[in-house]
Write an enzyme that holds these catalytic residues in place. Sequence first.
Site, PDB file in Angstrom:
ATOM      1  N   HIS A 258      -1.931 -76.370  -1.880  1.00 24.71           N
ATOM      2  CA  HIS A 258      -0.859 -77.301  -1.541  1.00 24.71           C
ATOM      3  C   HIS A 258       0.454 -76.538  -1.560  1.00 24.71           C
ATOM      4  O   HIS A 258       0.644 -75.654  -2.389  1.00 24.71           O
ATOM      5  CB  HIS A 258      -0.811 -78.446  -2.569  1.00 24.71           C
ATOM      6  CG  HIS A 258      -0.054 -79.617  -2.080  1.00 24.71           C
ATOM      7  ND1 HIS A 258       1.315 -79.693  -2.164  1.00 24.71           N
ATOM      8  CD2 HIS A 258      -0.468 -80.747  -1.464  1.00 24.71           C
ATOM      9  CE1 HIS A 258       1.702 -80.838  -1.632  1.00 24.71           C
ATOM     10  NE2 HIS A 258       0.645 -81.490  -1.188  1.00 24.71           N
ATOM     11  N   ASP A 312      -7.084 -84.528  -0.487  1.00 25.87           N
ATOM     12  CA  ASP A 312      -8.037 -84.657   0.613  1.00 25.87           C
ATOM     13  C   ASP A 312      -9.450 -84.223   0.226  1.00 25.87           C
ATOM     14  O   ASP A 312     -10.402 -84.475   0.958  1.00 25.87           O
ATOM     15  CB  ASP A 312      -7.584 -83.814   1.814  1.00 25.87           C
ATOM     16  CG  ASP A 312      -6.352 -84.411   2.459  1.00 25.87           C
ATOM     17  OD1 ASP A 312      -6.244 -85.643   2.454  1.00 25.87           O
ATOM     18  OD2 ASP A 312      -5.502 -83.653   2.942  1.00 25.87           O
TER      19      ASP A 312
HETATM   20  N1  COA Z   1      -8.323 -71.619   1.019  1.00 26.58           N
HETATM   21  C1  COA Z   1      -8.280 -70.282   0.784  1.00 26.58           C
HETATM   22  N2  COA Z   1      -7.133 -69.627   0.497  1.00 26.58           N
HETATM   23  C2  COA Z   1      -6.018 -70.360   0.431  1.00 26.58           C
HETATM   24  C3  COA Z   1      -6.007 -71.744   0.661  1.00 26.58           C
HETATM   25  C4  COA Z   1      -7.229 -72.379   0.955  1.00 26.58           C
HETATM   26  N3  COA Z   1      -7.292 -73.688   1.196  1.00 26.58           N
HETATM   27  N4  COA Z   1      -4.748 -72.203   0.558  1.00 26.58           N
HETATM   28  C5  COA Z   1      -3.978 -71.142   0.281  1.00 26.58           C
HETATM   29  N5  COA Z   1      -4.750 -70.016   0.184  1.00 26.58           N
HETATM   30  C6  COA Z   1      -4.307 -68.661  -0.119  1.00 26.58           C
HETATM   31  C7  COA Z   1      -3.598 -68.048   1.075  1.00 26.58           C
HETATM   32  O1  COA Z   1      -4.490 -67.386   1.925  1.00 26.58           O
HETATM   33  C8  COA Z   1      -2.611 -67.138   0.410  1.00 26.58           C
HETATM   34  O2  COA Z   1      -3.299 -65.981   0.009  1.00 26.58           O
HETATM   35  P1  COA Z   1      -2.562 -64.520   0.091  1.00 26.58           P
HETATM   36  O3  COA Z   1      -1.387 -64.650  -0.825  1.00 26.58           O
HETATM   37  O4  COA Z   1      -3.601 -63.564  -0.388  1.00 26.58           O
HETATM   38  O5  COA Z   1      -2.179 -64.340   1.523  1.00 26.58           O
HETATM   39  C9  COA Z   1      -2.214 -67.896  -0.869  1.00 26.58           C
HETATM   40  O6  COA Z   1      -3.320 -68.755  -1.150  1.00 26.58           O
HETATM   41  C10 COA Z   1      -0.963 -68.718  -0.723  1.00 26.58           C
HETATM   42  O7  COA Z   1      -1.084 -69.454   0.456  1.00 26.58           O
HETATM   43  P2  COA Z   1       0.123 -70.003   1.310  1.00 26.58           P
HETATM   44  O8  COA Z   1      -0.243 -70.005   2.762  1.00 26.58           O
HETATM   45  O9  COA Z   1       1.397 -69.331   0.924  1.00 26.58           O
HETATM   46  O10 COA Z   1       0.202 -71.475   0.813  1.00 26.58           O
HETATM   47  P3  COA Z   1       0.981 -72.594   1.519  1.00 26.58           P
HETATM   48  O11 COA Z   1       1.756 -73.278   0.454  1.00 26.58           O
HETATM   49  O12 COA Z   1       1.733 -72.158   2.694  1.00 26.58           O
HETATM   50  O13 COA Z   1      -0.212 -73.504   2.072  1.00 26.58           O
HETATM   51  C11 COA Z   1      -1.554 -75.280   2.645  1.00 26.58           C
HETATM   52  C12 COA Z   1      -0.430 -74.789   1.729  1.00 26.58           C
HETATM   53  C13 COA Z   1      -1.845 -76.732   2.296  1.00 26.58           C
HETATM   54  C14 COA Z   1      -1.111 -75.193   4.108  1.00 26.58           C
HETATM   55  C15 COA Z   1      -2.803 -74.403   2.414  1.00 26.58           C
HETATM   56  O14 COA Z   1      -3.151 -74.395   1.056  1.00 26.58           O
HETATM   57  C16 COA Z   1      -3.984 -74.836   3.273  1.00 26.58           C
HETATM   58  O15 COA Z   1      -4.075 -74.448   4.446  1.00 26.58           O
HETATM   59  N6  COA Z   1      -4.934 -75.632   2.687  1.00 26.58           N
HETATM   60  C17 COA Z   1      -6.070 -76.116   3.444  1.00 26.58           C
HETATM   61  C18 COA Z   1      -5.698 -77.344   4.239  1.00 26.58           C
HETATM   62  C19 COA Z   1      -5.523 -78.583   3.377  1.00 26.58           C
HETATM   63  O16 COA Z   1      -6.349 -78.889   2.538  1.00 26.58           O
HETATM   64  N7  COA Z   1      -4.426 -79.295   3.639  1.00 26.58           N
HETATM   65  C20 COA Z   1      -4.116 -80.541   2.969  1.00 26.58           C
HETATM   66  C21 COA Z   1      -2.904 -80.424   2.151  1.00 26.58           C
HETATM   67  S1  COA Z   1      -2.633 -81.899   1.202  1.00 26.58           S
END
Ligand code: COA
Length: 376
Positions: A258, A312
């Site tokens: 998140h 979710d």
């Molecule tokens: N699965 C695997 N790795 C994940 C992940 C996931 N669901 N979410 C984050 N990470 C990893 C990233 O690859 C990143 O790794 P790195 O530092 O080695 O590159 C690290 O965790 C930080 O991720 P980041 O992209 O900076 O987090 P964010 O705050 O931008 O992303 C989301 C938030 C929600 C977009 C992301 O967690 C995601 O895509 N989740 C899956 C979709 C989801 O469930 N969305 C509903 C949200 S309520």
Amino acid sequence: MEVYAGLAGIPVVKSSISYIDGEKGILEYRGIPIEELAANSNFLETSYLLVFGNLPSVEEYNRFVKDIKYNLSLDEGIIRFLKDLPKNTHPMKVLQSIIPILSSFDENRDVLNEKHHYSSLVTLLGKVPTILASWKRIREGKKPVNPDPELDYAENFLYMLTEKKPDKEVAEIFDKCLILHAEHTINASTFTAIVVVSTLADFYSAVSSAVGSLSGRLHGGANERVFHMLNELKNNENIHDYVEEKLRKKERIMGFGHRVYKTYDPRAKIIKELLNKVTKIKGKTALIHIAEELEKIVLEKLRKKKIYPNIDFYSGILYHLLGIPIDFYTPVFAMARISGWVAHCKEYIKENKLFRPTQIYDGGHNIKYLPLEKRK
Ligand code: COA
């Protein structure tokens, strides 16, 4: 000048609607912890709280519920519109296209008139569940089920969707899911809503645009994908290998992580408890075992990156047990989030400032036009 990609960490409003402490896993609506509301309130009361800033008195509550119930039915024109849509239209697209049309039935939609906000709110809360349930029936070639104003809000939705009066306890659990989805500070869809309302477009346009924003798989669309993933894993002997493979390919595992929570999403904890309650009534599904196993493995691997289950992750299984079709998971989220979107629009418009960010231009200048025949 610097570009703040995704506006991450940049405040765009002052708001008293909800509060998140992502490190501690705290979520409050108007200062009341989400756990308190999920335990004691109901979705309509919580919606009132979000939009008007206080829990309603008995009179306010009764009037609010009555006005929403008055708005449950759909005009024949809307039903005809639904019947003419291609049957494979995703319910999020249905919502996105029909919500602006609801403004035709509401003469009181002037964004600058505070009294009109109430009218938009009760129209949207009344009609959106009926649109969704009617769409499910119509695409199956069936007649929509008329709303039953004698039933509670969540109960009526499940009834219109399934044509069966749901168990009271099950309907109450679903109502609590709506509370959990009702609001979540400034995220992509809420930001979309206030950007639209800042142009003085009405709440219907703001909410329909927010629905479009919510439909993306990094936002509300994740719950559908979680469910597909769990189903896929039913035939996969080794969940461990699945996770390893995903991480190796640098793919996201849906339902985890998140932007704000860097610990367990408090709503995910509540929804997991609600799921346990539903299974006591409806019976267990193999998907729960798979989800728990997946959660354990992902936490082992990603806890150090502060990646935990989000709302979710378990919501899809719960909705599945309630007989809600997979492509309705995100629309149910949208149906609940109407209160949050309207609350933010109402708050923003008070001291409106048209959104007009800027950019750093990094293209060329003074380039000569090349006629088509000379282009390679
Ligand atoms: N699965 C695997 N790795 C994940 C992940 C996931 N669901 N979410 C984050 N990470 C990893 C990233 O690859 C990143 O790794 P790195 O530092 O080695 O590159 C690290 O965790 C930080 O991720 P980041 O992209 O900076 O987090 P964010 O705050 O931008 O992303 C989301 C938030 C929600 C977009 C992301 O967690 C995601 O895509 N989740 C899956 C979709 C989801 O469930 N969305 C509903 C949200 S309520």
